[in-house]
Scaffold this motif. Structure first.
Motif, PDB file in Angstrom:
ATOM      1  N   ILE A 187       0.803  -1.229   0.000  1.00 37.71           N
ATOM      2  CA  ILE A 187       0.000   0.000   0.000  1.00 37.71           C
ATOM      3  C   ILE A 187       0.835   1.277   0.000  1.00 37.71           C
ATOM      4  O   ILE A 187       0.404   2.293  -0.533  1.00 37.71           O
ATOM      5  CB  ILE A 187      -0.972   0.021   1.195  1.00 37.71           C
ATOM      6  N   ILE A 188       2.023   1.242   0.595  1.00 39.87           N
ATOM      7  CA  ILE A 188       2.831   2.475   0.654  1.00 39.87           C
ATOM      8  C   ILE A 188       3.265   2.882  -0.752  1.00 39.87           C
ATOM      9  O   ILE A 188       3.176   4.056  -1.134  1.00 39.87           O
ATOM     10  CB  ILE A 188       4.036   2.321   1.599  1.00 39.87           C
ATOM     11  N   GLN A 189       3.700   1.916  -1.530  1.00 42.94           N
ATOM     12  CA  GLN A 189       4.092   2.232  -2.900  1.00 42.94           C
ATOM     13  C   GLN A 189       2.892   2.704  -3.721  1.00 42.94           C
ATOM     14  O   GLN A 189       2.976   3.694  -4.454  1.00 42.94           O
ATOM     15  CB  GLN A 189       4.727   1.010  -3.574  1.00 42.94           C
ATOM     16  N   LYS A 190       1.760   2.012  -3.588  1.00 43.68           N
ATOM     17  CA  LYS A 190       0.605   2.333  -4.423  1.00 43.68           C
ATOM     18  C   LYS A 190      -0.020   3.682  -4.079  1.00 43.68           C
ATOM     19  O   LYS A 190      -0.447   4.421  -4.963  1.00 43.68           O
ATOM     20  CB  LYS A 190      -0.446   1.230  -4.307  1.00 43.68           C
ATOM     21  N   TYR A 191      -0.094   3.996  -2.779  1.00 47.27           N
ATOM     22  CA  TYR A 191      -0.821   5.203  -2.357  1.00 47.27           C
ATOM     23  C   TYR A 191       0.109   6.220  -1.667  1.00 47.27           C
ATOM     24  O   TYR A 191      -0.316   6.962  -0.799  1.00 47.27           O
ATOM     25  CB  TYR A 191      -1.962   4.814  -1.425  1.00 47.27           C
ATOM     26  N   LYS A 192       1.328   6.259  -2.121  1.00 48.72           N
ATOM     27  CA  LYS A 192       2.360   7.082  -1.474  1.00 48.72           C
ATOM     28  C   LYS A 192       1.949   8.547  -1.341  1.00 48.72           C
ATOM     29  O   LYS A 192       2.206   9.191  -0.318  1.00 48.72           O
ATOM     30  CB  LYS A 192       3.668   6.975  -2.266  1.00 48.72           C
ATOM     31  N   LYS A 193       1.268   9.083  -2.347  1.00 53.64           N
ATOM     32  CA  LYS A 193       0.939  10.519  -2.303  1.00 53.64           C
ATOM     33  C   LYS A 193      -0.100  10.839  -1.227  1.00 53.64           C
ATOM     34  O   LYS A 193      -0.267  12.000  -0.851  1.00 53.64           O
ATOM     35  CB  LYS A 193       0.469  11.017  -3.672  1.00 53.64           C
ATOM     36  N   PHE A 194      -0.786   9.820  -0.722  1.00 56.83           N
ATOM     37  CA  PHE A 194      -1.770  10.020   0.341  1.00 56.83           C
ATOM     38  C   PHE A 194      -1.213   9.705   1.728  1.00 56.83           C
ATOM     39  O   PHE A 194      -1.935   9.803   2.721  1.00 56.83           O
ATOM     40  CB  PHE A 194      -2.994   9.124   0.099  1.00 56.83           C
ATOM     41  N   LEU A 195       0.048   9.317   1.796  1.00 62.05           N
ATOM     42  CA  LEU A 195       0.622   8.828   3.057  1.00 62.05           C
ATOM     43  C   LEU A 195       1.801   9.691   3.516  1.00 62.05           C
ATOM     44  O   LEU A 195       2.534  10.234   2.686  1.00 62.05           O
ATOM     45  CB  LEU A 195       1.078   7.376   2.897  1.00 62.05           C
ATOM     46  N   PRO A 196       1.997   9.819   4.827  1.00 61.98           N
ATOM     47  CA  PRO A 196       3.095  10.643   5.362  1.00 61.98           C
ATOM     48  C   PRO A 196       4.439   9.922   5.301  1.00 61.98           C
ATOM     49  O   PRO A 196       5.048   9.583   6.322  1.00 61.98           O
ATOM     50  CB  PRO A 196       2.650  10.904   6.813  1.00 61.98           C
ATOM     51  N   VAL A 197       4.899   9.661   4.079  1.00 59.86           N
ATOM     52  CA  VAL A 197       6.194   9.013   3.882  1.00 59.86           C
ATOM     53  C   VAL A 197       7.035   9.874   2.945  1.00 59.86           C
ATOM     54  O   VAL A 197       6.509  10.726   2.220  1.00 59.86           O
ATOM     55  CB  VAL A 197       6.036   7.595   3.288  1.00 59.86           C
ATOM     56  N   MET A 236       0.037  -1.571  10.004  1.00 61.27           N
ATOM     57  CA  MET A 236       1.329  -1.970  10.567  1.00 61.27           C
ATOM     58  C   MET A 236       2.491  -1.701   9.620  1.00 61.27           C
ATOM     59  O   MET A 236       3.589  -1.376  10.061  1.00 61.27           O
ATOM     60  CB  MET A 236       1.290  -3.450  10.957  1.00 61.27           C
ATOM     61  N   THR A 237       2.259  -1.813   8.306  1.00 63.41           N
ATOM     62  CA  THR A 237       3.342  -1.481   7.379  1.00 63.41           C
ATOM     63  C   THR A 237       3.762  -0.021   7.565  1.00 63.41           C
ATOM     64  O   THR A 237       4.951   0.309   7.532  1.00 63.41           O
ATOM     65  CB  THR A 237       2.947  -1.756   5.906  1.00 63.41           C
ATOM     66  N   MET A 238       2.788   0.856   7.824  1.00 61.54           N
ATOM     67  CA  MET A 238       3.092   2.264   8.071  1.00 61.54           C
ATOM     68  C   MET A 238       3.750   2.463   9.428  1.00 61.54           C
ATOM     69  O   MET A 238       4.773   3.158   9.536  1.00 61.54           O
ATOM     70  CB  MET A 238       1.804   3.100   8.001  1.00 61.54           C
ATOM     71  N   ALA A 239       3.190   1.868  10.469  1.00 66.04           N
ATOM     72  CA  ALA A 239       3.716   2.073  11.827  1.00 66.04           C
ATOM     73  C   ALA A 239       5.151   1.574  11.955  1.00 66.04           C
ATOM     74  O   ALA A 239       6.008   2.251  12.540  1.00 66.04           O
ATOM     75  CB  ALA A 239       2.818   1.371  12.849  1.00 66.04           C
ATOM     76  N   ILE A 240       5.434   0.401  11.396  1.00 62.56           N
ATOM     77  CA  ILE A 240       6.789  -0.163  11.502  1.00 62.56           C
ATOM     78  C   ILE A 240       7.759   0.583  10.593  1.00 62.56           C
ATOM     79  O   ILE A 240       8.909   0.838  10.972  1.00 62.56           O
ATOM     80  CB  ILE A 240       6.780  -1.675  11.195  1.00 62.56           C
ATOM     81  N   SER A 241       7.299   0.973   9.404  1.00 56.99           N
ATOM     82  CA  SER A 241       8.169   1.754   8.508  1.00 56.99           C
ATOM     83  C   SER A 241       8.588   3.071   9.157  1.00 56.99           C
ATOM     84  O   SER A 241       9.763   3.463   9.112  1.00 56.99           O
ATOM     85  CB  SER A 241       7.462   2.022   7.177  1.00 56.99           C
ATOM     86  N   LYS A 242       7.630   3.764   9.783  1.00 57.56           N
ATOM     87  CA  LYS A 242       7.948   5.043  10.430  1.00 57.56           C
ATOM     88  C   LYS A 242       8.786   4.835  11.690  1.00 57.56           C
ATOM     89  O   LYS A 242       9.659   5.656  12.007  1.00 57.56           O
ATOM     90  CB  LYS A 242       6.657   5.797  10.760  1.00 57.56           C
ATOM     91  N   ALA A 243       8.545   3.728  12.391  1.00 61.27           N
ATOM     92  CA  ALA A 243       9.383   3.424  13.561  1.00 61.27           C
ATOM     93  C   ALA A 243      10.830   3.215  13.127  1.00 61.27           C
ATOM     94  O   ALA A 243      11.771   3.691  13.791  1.00 61.27           O
ATOM     95  CB  ALA A 243       8.855   2.180  14.279  1.00 61.27           C
ATOM     96  N   CYS A 244      11.030   2.527  12.016  1.00 62.90           N
ATOM     97  CA  CYS A 244      12.384   2.301  11.501  1.00 62.90           C
ATOM     98  C   CYS A 244      13.021   3.599  11.011  1.00 62.90           C
ATOM     99  O   CYS A 244      14.229   3.809  11.178  1.00 62.90           O
ATOM    100  CB  CYS A 244      12.351   1.262  10.382  1.00 62.90           C
ATOM    101  N   GLU A 245      12.206   4.478  10.436  1.00 67.88           N
ATOM    102  CA  GLU A 245      12.712   5.788  10.016  1.00 67.88           C
ATOM    103  C   GLU A 245      13.236   6.563  11.220  1.00 67.88           C
ATOM    104  O   GLU A 245      14.222   7.301  11.122  1.00 67.88           O
ATOM    105  CB  GLU A 245      11.587   6.573   9.331  1.00 67.88           C
ATOM    106  N   SER A 288      -3.484   1.327  17.584  1.00 68.86           N
ATOM    107  CA  SER A 288      -4.070   2.322  16.683  1.00 68.86           C
ATOM    108  C   SER A 288      -4.044   3.735  17.242  1.00 68.86           C
ATOM    109  O   SER A 288      -4.422   4.685  16.553  1.00 68.86           O
ATOM    110  CB  SER A 288      -5.506   1.928  16.284  1.00 68.86           C
ATOM    111  N   LEU A 289      -3.583   3.905  18.472  1.00 70.54           N
ATOM    112  CA  LEU A 289      -3.282   5.253  18.983  1.00 70.54           C
ATOM    113  C   LEU A 289      -2.140   5.873  18.183  1.00 70.54           C
ATOM    114  O   LEU A 289      -2.003   7.094  18.122  1.00 70.54           O
ATOM    115  CB  LEU A 289      -2.897   5.192  20.464  1.00 70.54           C
ATOM    116  N   ASN A 290      -1.310   5.027  17.610  1.00 73.77           N
ATOM    117  CA  ASN A 290      -0.241   5.482  16.730  1.00 73.77           C
ATOM    118  C   ASN A 290      -0.889   6.013  15.440  1.00 73.77           C
ATOM    119  O   ASN A 290      -1.539   5.253  14.715  1.00 73.77           O
ATOM    120  CB  ASN A 290       0.686   4.295  16.420  1.00 73.77           C
ATOM    121  N   PRO A 291      -0.746   7.298  15.139  1.00 74.78           N
ATOM    122  CA  PRO A 291      -1.464   7.882  13.989  1.00 74.78           C
ATOM    123  C   PRO A 291      -1.087   7.259  12.646  1.00 74.78           C
ATOM    124  O   PRO A 291      -1.880   7.303  11.702  1.00 74.78           O
ATOM    125  CB  PRO A 291      -1.078   9.360  14.036  1.00 74.78           C
TER     126      PRO A 291
END
Length: 359
Positions: A9-19, A69-78, A159-162
């Motif tokens: 989903i991050i690759q597909k919808y990148k423009k809608f995501l805080p990455v 979780m793909t978002m939460a873990i990706s941002k945690a790693c960032e 899910s408290l993690n934005p």
């Protein structure tokens, strides 16, 4: 070897995501789950609607949690985190453990003792998470996780993690992409209430970008024994066979009410008996095996049909209704076996078997 075109989903919808380009994408190619037309359920509406099933059980760990979780873990790693932590009734722990393993970081999970389906517990354990069963319910576990992650360098991935909400909203994008517009109604289970919050956020963002022309009414259903939003107060000891929504004080309570009110929808409740009946109908009539909590959306649909909620459209076009099925049925195999009669044991004899099957 054929090039793989879908990469999550991050690759597909990148423009809608805080990455950004600095975000290390930790993915198991989640998302892209099927939207299945439900012929039997559509007929039950009196042919006033087309009912679709968004089958999130097709995600890598078998539930919708993978989107967040793909978002939460990706941002945690960032942020260079080395440890993540969550409280869970099952699906969050399975997803957090899998994505943490993928990222090469540590995962700690607090679960309510004796209140987690074995399918989910086995996933968290096999992925190498540190799983601790506490003497208390999910709400007690989440309070502990919140306290611990404030005091120590550990990232909370509930899910408290934005970022969880950001990932989960992509389910609404996929629905709009498939249907060509938003549905008229979306029905979903409500537990910790992050998912109804996320889907509503996604629908609004897609409409704002001109990628859909309307917004659906958001229809959420809690289990009768764990219905704090419906009852207007926390439930101290929530109880339901739908373990994934056995939550007495939802973290996203206020935003779920906002989604309900802004969309002109509702949040109601269904009994365990209604959930189990819907669980069986879904499997026997539509061929889709989802966990009991998922069946809360189907139980809600049936309840609304009985109330003649979906009256004939003024335009003579059929309404489009999407029911979110949050997790795979194999998450809780014990419930399926308890619900349906066990196989009959017979001698290995041709005549006996032929007689039994009615020939």
């Amino acid at each position: 070897m054929r090039e793989q075109t879908y990469k999550g989903i991050i690759q597909k919808y990148k423009k809608f995501l805080p990455v950004s380009d600095k975000t290390p994408v930790i993915t198991l190619n989640e998302g892209n789950t099927p939207l299945i037309y439900a012929g039997y359920l559509s007929k039950l509406t009196g042919d006033n609607a087309e009912v679709y099933l968004k089958y999130e059980g097709a995600n890598p760990t078998g539930s919708f949690k993978d989107r967040g979780m793909t978002m939460a873990i990706s941002k945690a790693c960032e942020e260079k985190a080395q440890v993540v932590m969550c409280a869970s009734t099952g699906n969050t722990s399975a997803s957090a453990a899998a994505y943490a393993a993928r990222a090469g970081i540590k995962c700690i999970v607090l679960i309510p003792s004796g209140a987690i389906a074995l399918g989910k517990l086995s996933q968290a354990l096999i992925h190498g998470a540190k799983v601790l069963a506490i003497e208390g319910n999910f709400d007690v576990a989440l309070d502990l996780v919140k306290e611990i992650t404030k005091l120590y360098p550990i990232v909370l991935v509930n899910s408290l993690n934005p970022y969880r909400i950001e990932g989960q909203k992509t389910g609404s994008f996929e629905i709009c992409d498939y249907l060509g517009d938003a549905p008229d109604f979306q029905i979903m289970p409500v537990g910790n209430a992050g998912n109804i919050t996320a889907y509503w956020k996604g629908y609004k963002e897609y409409q704002a970008q001109g990628l859909s022309t309307k917004l659906p009414a958001m229809l959420g259903f809690q289990a009768e024994g764990a219905a704090p939003i419906v009852r207007g107060k926390p439930v101290k000891d929530p109880e339901t066979i739908a373990t994934a929504i056995r939550i007495g004080n939802p973290a996203s309570w206020k935003s779920a009410e906002l989604a309900r009110d802004e969309s002109g929808g509702l949040i109601d409740m269904v009994s365990d008996e209604q959930i189990l009946e819907a669980y069986k109908i879904l499997a026997e009539k539509e061929g889709v095996f989802a966990e009991p909590a998922s069946a809360a959306s189907i139980a809600g649909l049936l309840k609304l049909i009985d109330k003649q909620y979906f009256k004939k459209s003024k335009t003579n076009n059929k309404f489009k209704i999407v029911c979110i099925l949050t997790g795979h049925g194999l998450k809780d195999p014990e419930r399926a076996i308890k619900t349906i009669q066990a196989p009959k044991v017979m001698p290995a004899d041709l005549k006996t078997i032929i007689k039994e099957i009615g020939y």
